[in-house]
Design a protein around this motif. Structure first.
Motif, PDB file in Angstrom:
ATOM      1  N   LEU A 199     -20.465  -1.434  -5.152  1.00 30.95           N
ATOM      2  CA  LEU A 199     -18.912  -1.399  -6.112  1.00 30.95           C
ATOM      3  C   LEU A 199     -18.102  -1.453  -4.894  1.00 30.95           C
ATOM      4  O   LEU A 199     -18.386   0.115  -3.824  1.00 30.95           O
ATOM      5  N   VAL A 200     -18.075  -2.896  -4.896  1.00 31.13           N
ATOM      6  CA  VAL A 200     -16.826  -2.438  -3.678  1.00 31.13           C
ATOM      7  C   VAL A 200     -15.363  -2.318  -3.985  1.00 31.13           C
ATOM      8  O   VAL A 200     -14.667  -3.839  -5.192  1.00 31.13           O
ATOM      9  N   VAL A 201     -13.993  -1.838  -3.810  1.00 33.59           N
ATOM     10  CA  VAL A 201     -13.148  -1.671  -4.059  1.00 33.59           C
ATOM     11  C   VAL A 201     -12.117  -1.626  -3.323  1.00 33.59           C
ATOM     12  O   VAL A 201     -12.146  -0.692  -2.476  1.00 33.59           O
ATOM     13  N   THR A 202     -11.257  -2.332  -2.622  1.00 35.56           N
ATOM     14  CA  THR A 202     -10.447  -2.618  -1.882  1.00 35.56           C
ATOM     15  C   THR A 202      -8.592  -1.819  -2.410  1.00 35.56           C
ATOM     16  O   THR A 202      -8.555  -2.307  -3.715  1.00 35.56           O
ATOM     17  N   VAL A 203      -8.121  -0.922  -2.274  1.00 33.44           N
ATOM     18  CA  VAL A 203      -7.220   0.099  -2.467  1.00 33.44           C
ATOM     19  C   VAL A 203      -6.248  -0.662  -0.849  1.00 33.44           C
ATOM     20  O   VAL A 203      -6.182  -0.259   0.018  1.00 33.44           O
ATOM     21  N   ALA A 204      -5.028  -1.439  -1.964  1.00 39.73           N
ATOM     22  CA  ALA A 204      -3.892  -1.513  -0.968  1.00 39.73           C
ATOM     23  C   ALA A 204      -2.989  -0.831  -1.004  1.00 39.73           C
ATOM     24  O   ALA A 204      -2.424  -0.033  -2.561  1.00 39.73           O
ATOM     25  N   PRO A 205      -1.851  -0.053  -0.281  1.00 37.56           N
ATOM     26  CA  PRO A 205      -1.240   0.355  -0.304  1.00 37.56           C
ATOM     27  C   PRO A 205       0.385   0.358  -0.703  1.00 37.56           C
ATOM     28  O   PRO A 205       1.031   0.254  -0.307  1.00 37.56           O
ATOM     29  N   THR A 228     -16.441   4.963   2.779  1.00 34.96           N
ATOM     30  CA  THR A 228     -15.157   4.615   2.517  1.00 34.96           C
ATOM     31  C   THR A 228     -14.299   3.638   4.293  1.00 34.96           C
ATOM     32  O   THR A 228     -14.320   4.180   5.580  1.00 34.96           O
ATOM     33  N   GLU A 229     -14.095   2.250   4.276  1.00 30.03           N
ATOM     34  CA  GLU A 229     -13.335   1.644   5.384  1.00 30.03           C
ATOM     35  C   GLU A 229     -11.719   1.069   5.288  1.00 30.03           C
ATOM     36  O   GLU A 229     -11.355   1.301   4.807  1.00 30.03           O
ATOM     37  N   VAL A 230     -11.438   1.517   6.498  1.00 33.29           N
ATOM     38  CA  VAL A 230     -10.193   1.575   6.867  1.00 33.29           C
ATOM     39  C   VAL A 230     -10.361  -0.512   7.552  1.00 33.29           C
ATOM     40  O   VAL A 230     -10.729  -0.100   9.045  1.00 33.29           O
ATOM     41  N   MET A 231      -9.530  -1.079   6.596  1.00 28.38           N
ATOM     42  CA  MET A 231      -9.288  -1.741   7.262  1.00 28.38           C
ATOM     43  C   MET A 231      -7.850  -2.606   7.371  1.00 28.38           C
ATOM     44  O   MET A 231      -6.700  -2.534   6.028  1.00 28.38           O
ATOM     45  N   GLY A 232      -7.528  -3.421   8.515  1.00 29.25           N
ATOM     46  CA  GLY A 232      -5.958  -3.361   8.018  1.00 29.25           C
ATOM     47  C   GLY A 232      -4.966  -1.747   7.251  1.00 29.25           C
ATOM     48  O   GLY A 232      -5.447  -0.549   8.157  1.00 29.25           O
ATOM     49  N   ARG A 233      -4.639  -1.972   6.801  1.00 30.36           N
ATOM     50  CA  ARG A 233      -3.653  -1.018   6.025  1.00 30.36           C
ATOM     51  C   ARG A 233      -4.062  -0.513   4.499  1.00 30.36           C
ATOM     52  O   ARG A 233      -4.277   0.666   3.978  1.00 30.36           O
ATOM     53  N   ASP A 234      -5.427  -1.208   4.197  1.00 30.55           N
ATOM     54  CA  ASP A 234      -6.294  -0.930   3.203  1.00 30.55           C
ATOM     55  C   ASP A 234      -7.624  -0.207   3.191  1.00 30.55           C
ATOM     56  O   ASP A 234      -7.774   0.057   4.126  1.00 30.55           O
ATOM     57  N   ALA A 235      -7.809   0.100   2.038  1.00 34.28           N
ATOM     58  CA  ALA A 235      -8.982   1.504   2.608  1.00 34.28           C
ATOM     59  C   ALA A 235      -9.878   0.248   1.453  1.00 34.28           C
ATOM     60  O   ALA A 235      -9.559   0.145   0.149  1.00 34.28           O
ATOM     61  N   VAL A 236     -11.625   0.090   1.901  1.00 29.93           N
ATOM     62  CA  VAL A 236     -12.423  -0.378   1.207  1.00 29.93           C
ATOM     63  C   VAL A 236     -13.574   0.593   0.469  1.00 29.93           C
ATOM     64  O   VAL A 236     -13.991   0.860   1.800  1.00 29.93           O
ATOM     65  N   MET A 237     -13.771   1.366  -0.210  1.00 32.42           N
ATOM     66  CA  MET A 237     -14.084   1.856  -0.603  1.00 32.42           C
ATOM     67  C   MET A 237     -15.351   1.356  -1.171  1.00 32.42           C
ATOM     68  O   MET A 237     -15.742   0.462  -2.201  1.00 32.42           O
ATOM     69  N   ILE A 238     -16.669   1.844  -0.740  1.00 33.86           N
ATOM     70  CA  ILE A 238     -17.960   1.356  -1.055  1.00 33.86           C
ATOM     71  C   ILE A 238     -19.748   2.578  -1.932  1.00 33.86           C
ATOM     72  O   ILE A 238     -19.067   3.246  -1.499  1.00 33.86           O
ATOM     73  N   PHE A 239     -18.989   2.226  -2.775  1.00 33.41           N
ATOM     74  CA  PHE A 239     -19.853   2.548  -4.316  1.00 33.41           C
ATOM     75  C   PHE A 239     -21.792   1.990  -4.270  1.00 33.41           C
ATOM     76  O   PHE A 239     -21.693   0.896  -4.729  1.00 33.41           O
TER      77      PHE A 239
END
Ligand SMILES: NC(=O)C1=CN([C@@H]2O[C@H](COP(=O)(O)OP(=O)(O)OC[C@H]3O[C@@H](n4cnc5c(N)ncnc54)[C@H](O)[C@@H]3O)[C@@H](O)[C@H]2O)C=CC1
Ligand SMILES: Nc1nc(O)c(N)c(N[C@@H]2O[C@H](COP(=O)(O)O)[C@@H](O)[C@H]2O)n1
Length: 251
Positions: A199-205, A228-239
């Motif tokens: 599961l890969v969820v990008t959370v945008a601020p 959790t990877e910070v990519m630019g302004r987003d957090a990409v959460m991997i499960f």
């Protein structure tokens, strides 16, 4: 730009097949689209690029017909330089009643010289359709679509077997709301194995008042947070889906 290093280990060669990745982008207040289902750009440049790398790492890419009609997506890997990726995933649309319009971009890309590797979509529809189906079927086939009748309504629990029959060893599921909800609440496939491997969820601020959220409900799938990877302004959460991938996905 090369693929983010952490992506390489996400789909190991010895993973059970078909390997299913569920991925989507959401706002801070858990919306995946704007008011009235309006498609919105949630992912920033960096995480969008990551999504295209992820697309290139799967043999198939699937959305529900709600998304196909609403967003008219192309589902290709156009953000990557062609010399840097070798795979274009097979677009697959879950479309019980053959609502996909023959004018969809998924068909236009087949005739676009700028997308020479475009693949004609496969359309999974119910296998007990009425005579209306014949006309829609012919229209979709005439523009290159492949119609694949499957037993419904349990299309998700039988999906791994169907993918296996279709020769798709890895599938990236991108949405939309109903499809995400079902993947999060359908614990296992018919063979008792968890449906979602990754599961890969990008959370945008950003906040999206009155936007569309994934329908609520008990999440019966057991996920384990990997990173959790910070990519630019987003957090990409991997499960990873627990059980099935134990000891397989290593980060
Ligand atoms: N932020 C993001 O990452 C994404 C957002 N979206 C948004 O999601 C919205 C679309 O979501 P929805 O309208 O819920 O459409 P959807 O894409 O989830 O498709 C729903 C349709 O799929 C079929 N379906 C669902 N479950 C099925 C099953 N088990 N077996 C057979 N057929 C099944 C049904 O025909 C149903 O009407 C749009 O606003 C779009 O912009 C879509 C994809 C990703
Ligand atoms: N990762 C991601 N971030 C967003 O902000 C999004 N809106 C989406 N949407 C998904 O991408 C599809 C569009 O695909 P193309 O760009 O046309 O290839 C859209 O239908 C959603 O599935 N994803």
């Amino acid at each position: 730009m090369p693929a983010p290093a952490f992506l390489h280990s996400l789909i190991p060669h010895n993973a059970p097949t078909p390997f299913i990745t569920l991925t989507y982008a959401q706002s801070l207040d858990a919306k995946i689209a704007g008011p009235g289902r309006r498609q919105i750009q949630l992912s920033g440049e960096e995480s969008m690029l990551m999504t295209h790398w992820l697309r290139s790492m799967h043999e198939g890419i699937m959305v529900g017909i709600g998304t196909a009609v609403n967003d008219d997506p192309r589902l290709n890997v156009r953000l990557l330089p062609t010399e840097e990726h070798t795979n274009t995933p097979q677009p697959i649309i879950l479309d019980p009643h053959l609502r996909l319009p023959p004018s969809a971009k998924l068909f236009k890309t087949l005739r676009d010289p700028e997308t020479p590797h475009a693949k004609a979509p496969w359309i999974l529809c119910r296998d007990d359709g009425d005579s209306l189906f014949d006309e829609r079927r012919r229209a979709l086939e005439s523009v290159g679509g492949r119609i694949v009748p499957v037993p419904m309504p349990n299309a998700l629990s039988t999906l791994p077997r169907i993918l296996d029959e279709l020769g798709i060893n890895s599938l990236m599921v991108e949405g939309g709301a109903q499809i995400i909800h079902q993947f999060l609440t359908t614990p296992t496939s018919e063979d008792g194995k968890p449906l979602v491997d990754l599961l890969v969820v990008t959370v945008a601020p950003v906040l999206v008042p009155d936007g569309l959220a994934v329908p609520g409900g008990e999440t019966s799938v057991d996920f384990e947070h990997l990173r959790t990877e910070v990519m630019g302004r987003d957090a990409v959460m991997i499960f990873r889906g627990k059980e099935r991938c134990k000891g397989v996905v290593q980060l």
